[in-house]
Design an enzyme around this catalytic site. Structure first.
Site, short mmCIF file in Angstrom:
data_model
loop_
_atom_site.label_atom_id
_atom_site.label_comp_id
_atom_site.label_asym_id
_atom_site.label_seq_id
_atom_site.Cartn_x
_atom_site.Cartn_y
_atom_site.Cartn_z
N LYS A 92 -12.25 0.52 -5.76
CA LYS A 92 -12.50 -0.06 -4.44
C LYS A 92 -13.97 -0.40 -4.23
CE LYS A 92 -8.63 1.92 -1.76
NZ LYS A 92 -8.06 0.67 -1.25
N CYS A 109 0.87 -1.18 0.00
CA CYS A 109 0.00 0.00 0.00
C CYS A 109 0.90 1.22 0.00
CB CYS A 109 -0.91 0.02 1.23
SG CYS A 109 -1.87 1.55 1.40
N CYS A 149 -0.58 4.53 -6.18
CA CYS A 149 -1.66 3.82 -5.49
C CYS A 149 -1.79 2.46 -6.15
CB CYS A 149 -2.98 4.58 -5.59
SG CYS A 149 -4.37 3.71 -4.83
#
Length: 236
Positions: free
Chosen positions: A166, A84, A196
């Site tokens: 997401k 992440c 990201c």
């Protein structure tokens, strides 16, 4: 297991799945036994990193990250990987939690640029990553110029990451290309870093054909394989 590494993932889960796929694909294996040994911790319930960074009244992910590192350190992996980008905001606190090395994805990505000193390096990612300049010192230390997205582009990036990928695993190719087109054309970027891991999903599915794009998650996977093979050989 004599030699293994531990992946701290789940931020998000689909991006972690891609990282594992990259590691397996980059491993020079011709049999089951030649693949790497690793433990995957898909800690999906860690609070959102960007939300906390932008608003400290939101749930803090740091204690969760520290807890899982402490737990997994008892197994004595050779090293950790953290899949992440935004979580690297907490890197200095995390390395105090364990004596086991943690690979630094933004630093490795900056090292991989290998371009002329005048290169303009655009960075797109979560608002937390951009505002807190998680990538900036590493890119600048390498001698490059950092280029941040405009507010309008950042809003598009946030929509793509949170509302599309997401929320519904929607890899909106048109929006992804639109964002990259604007960074390369309107901001004269020579290289673009995908800050990201959700953006890594887009690049993996539909690679951008009109400019140099560096996917830090892929760089991390390459370094993971390199280090894991080195450690395996040393312990053989």
């Amino acid at each position: 297991m004599k030699s293994f590494f531990t992946v701290i993932g789940g931020m998000g889960t689909m991006a972690t799945e891609l990282y594992v796929k990259m590691v397996n694909q980059k491993t020079p294996a011709t049999s089951d036994q030649e693949y790497l040994d690793y433990i995957l911790v898909n800690y999906s319930t860690i609070p959102d990193r960007s939300s906390y960074i932008m608003d400290p009244t939101k749930p803090n992910p740091l204690p969760c990250l520290q807890e899982v590192l402490t737990q997994q350190s008892q197994l004595e992996p050779d090293f950790f990987t953290l899949t992440c980008n935004t979580a690297h905001y907490f890197y200095q606190e995390l390395v105090k939690t364990t004596d086991i090395p943690i690979l630094h994805m933004p630093a490795l990505a900056a090292e991989s640029i290998q371009a002329a000193p005048s290169t303009r390096v655009g960075i797109i990612g979560t608002e937390g990553t951009i505002r807190n300049k998680i990538y900036d010192p590493f890119v600048e230390e390498a001698g490059y110029t950092v280029v941040h997205p405009s507010l309008e582009i950042q809003q598009k990036v946030s929509i793509l990451i949170f509302d599309k990928i997401k929320a519904s695993n929607d890899l909106d190719q048109a929006l992804y290309y639109e964002i990259l087109d604007e960074m390369f054309t309107d901001f004269n970027c020579d290289v673009l870093l995908l800050g990201c891991t959700e953006l890594s999903l887009c690049e993996d599915a539909t690679p951008y054909p009109h400019g140099k794009v560096i996917d830090p998650q892929e760089v991390l996977a390459e370094r993971t394989v390199e280090l894991a093979l080195k450690n395996r050989q040393a312990k053989a």
